[in-house]
Scaffold this active site. Structure first.
Site, PDB file in Angstrom:
ATOM      1  N   SER A   1      -3.153  -0.129 -19.049  1.00  0.00           N
ATOM      2  CA  SER A   1      -3.581   0.087 -17.819  1.00  0.00           C
ATOM      3  C   SER A   1      -4.291   1.288 -16.976  1.00  0.00           C
ATOM      4  CB  SER A   1      -3.707  -1.002 -16.315  1.00  0.00           C
ATOM      5  OG  SER A   1      -4.472  -2.450 -16.940  1.00  0.00           O
TER       6      SER A   1
ATOM      7  N   HIS B   1       0.612  -1.236   0.120  1.00  0.00           N
ATOM      8  CA  HIS B   1      -0.301  -0.026  -0.223  1.00  0.00           C
ATOM      9  C   HIS B   1       0.524   0.923  -0.359  1.00  0.00           C
ATOM     10  CE1 HIS B   1      -3.032  -2.406   1.694  1.00  0.00           C
ATOM     11  NE2 HIS B   1      -3.328  -2.609   0.813  1.00  0.00           N
TER      12      HIS B   1
ATOM     13  N   LYS C   1      -2.784  -9.184  -6.787  1.00  0.00           N
ATOM     14  CA  LYS C   1      -3.720 -10.361  -8.000  1.00  0.00           C
ATOM     15  C   LYS C   1      -4.782 -11.184  -7.213  1.00  0.00           C
ATOM     16  CE  LYS C   1      -1.689 -11.515 -11.168  1.00  0.00           C
ATOM     17  NZ  LYS C   1      -1.192 -11.023 -12.814  1.00  0.00           N
TER      18      LYS C   1
END
Length: 477
Positions: free
Chosen positions: A368, A69, A111
């Site tokens: 992306s 994070h 993931k």
């Protein structure tokens, strides 16, 4: 002896990633606690849910792992596979963290995985599974445009991403950025041009950059440039197909193609598109008329003569059992983790170069990122300025023609005047990212010669960038 950490034969994928991390970390000067934080998976969510199948029910195993994070949101694909497990998802999430750092994309790594074989389910059942998976992630705050943004992976694609986006938007009716919760969507659902082929294009650019460095090619006894280079590609899925396509367009010769049912080879070159259509029609690459050699064992295809090998299937394809049989001098890793640490050590001892997965297949997450930006801004790239650029260019052309008295042909005028489309801007951004990142890795290796390999250098660069992010957050002094 190579300086890569060599793990035991039974070491799992995540342990391999951690071993590479630990080896690279010794070339940094960061606090041990900070290094442990960077290496560890922050959040691992395993859950099970039932779906109706036929006249009964089936319980599905699923995971979502948020590895780091240090940047928000986290980012990573969702894998649909019977082989998926928690260790694999953790490893792929960790690789995503380092991958994003390597190509300077401001995401943490994540993931997902759903333990199914999509071929065993109807479209309606797959939709039910995908939507239920989305609901479970949303309930636990593991999904959102500023939280965690999935993407396609092995076994999933635009269709599944559409279901995720629709489900999330339905559960968050007042969120204007809801479609930014996932990338890899169809263009009609605010996806982005170039995303489908982005990973394969990135692999081809990575290979091109590798062979452009004269110093490195001289050590391998190769000339610079892709022209004339013989390439074997493993996998004819999305990544493998587009890798073969763009490598061919860049001047390379595709001499071998491998799939799970076998492999084909022709030293004079294979028409990748014809092979793809043959497989679509027959269900196999075997029996292709243009092949001079055919192998029922896919692994034999990897061992044929070539300059560049592109494993673009699954992890652990190049192992201690087959690495000595490879005739390639360069491996460009299109898949995640296709080379085991012990196999990599042997390949380097034999003088080869491996372009690591964390960099080579980063084209997907790069584009992306562009799609995510498009979704947050609610405007497609080029829409605001394309016509302005064309009018400006037209004025310049008219002025130059008036001053010089030279008239351009219609084709010349069109070429000069034309403004960039979204696809051209995306491809330009991807190419710039891949070129800059490769030479950044080489520069890191140059400054840390004891690292010896591009993978270790990539890890070193990623660790340093992530450490700075944590320090900027005030977590570490």
């Amino acid at each position: 002896m190579s300086n890569l950490i060599i793990s035991d034969q039974d070491t799992h994928f995540f342990s391999d990633v951690c071993a590479n991390f630990d080896h690279a970390a010794q070339f940094t000067k960061h606090d041990a606690g900070l290094l442990d934080q960077i290496k560890s998976c922050n959040s691992v969510y395993r859950f099970r849910f039932p779906i109706r199948k036929g006249d009964g029910f089936e319980v599905i195993d699923a995971w979502r792992v948020e590895h780091s994070h240090h940047q928000s949101p986290t980012k990573g694909g969702i894998r649909y596979s019977e082989m998926v497990n928690e260790d694999e998802v953790m490893a792929l999430a960790a690789l995503m963290t380092y991958k994003c750092a390597i190509v300077n994309v401001p995401f943490g790594g994540a993931k997902g995985g759903i333990k199914i074989n999509p071929k065993n389910y109807t479209v309606q059942e797959l939709e039910n599974i995908t939507r239920r998976y989305t609901v479970e992630l949303t309930k636990k705050n593991f999904l959102g445009p500023s939280i965690d943004v999935p993407a396609p992976d092995y076994g999933s694609g635009e269709r599944e991403m559409s279901w995720i986006a629709d489900t999330y938007a339905t559960m968050n009716p007042n969120q204007g950025d809801a479609l930014g919760c996932v990338t890899g969507k169809p263009i009609a659902l605010h996806g982005i041009a170039g995303r489908r082929e982005a990973t394969g294009r990135g692999v081809a650019i990575a290979a091109r950059e590798c062979v452009s460095v004269g110093e490195d090619m001289q050590k391998l006894g190769l000339t610079t440039g892709l022209t004339g280079k013989k390439v074997i590609v493993q996998g004819l899925g999305n990544v493998g197909y587009y890798s073969a396509k763009f490598l061919s367009e860049f001047g390379a010769t595709i001499v071998g193609l491998c799939e799970y049912e076998g492999a084909i080879y022709n030293e004079d070159g294979l028409d990748y598109e014809a092979v793809f259509q043959h497989r679509k029609a027959t269900g196999s690459i075997l029996g292709f008329a243009g092949a001079t050699k055919e192998f029922t064992r896919s692994g034999e295809g990897l061992e044929q003569p070539c300059d560049i090998l592109v494993p673009a299937a699954l992890e652990n394809q190049i192992t201690i059992e087959n690495v000595r049989n490879l005739q390639a001098k360069i491996i460009v890793e299109g898949a995640n983790g296709p080379t085991t640490p012990e196999a990599e050590a042997i390949f380097y001892e034999n003088g080869g170069i491996i372009v690591p997965d964390m960099y080579a297949n980063a084209g997907g997450v790069t584009v992306s990122y562009f799609e995510w930006l498009k979704n947050l801004s609610h405007v497609s790239f080029g829409r605001m300025n394309r016509r302005f650029e064309e009018n400006s260019n037209l004025n310049i052309v008219n002025m130059v023609e008036g001053i010089t008295g030279v008239s351009l042909t219609p084709l010349q005028r069109e070429t000069i005047i034309k403004g960039a489309t979204e696809l051209e801007l995306v491809n330009s951004g991807l190419e710039d990212t891949m070129i800059r990142s490769y030479h950044e890795i080489r520069e890191t290796l140059r400054n840390n010669p004891e690292a010896k390999t591009l993978r270790v250098a990539a890890f070193v660069g990623a660790i340093n960038k992530i450490a700075v992010s944590y320090q900027n957050l005030g977590v570490w002094p």
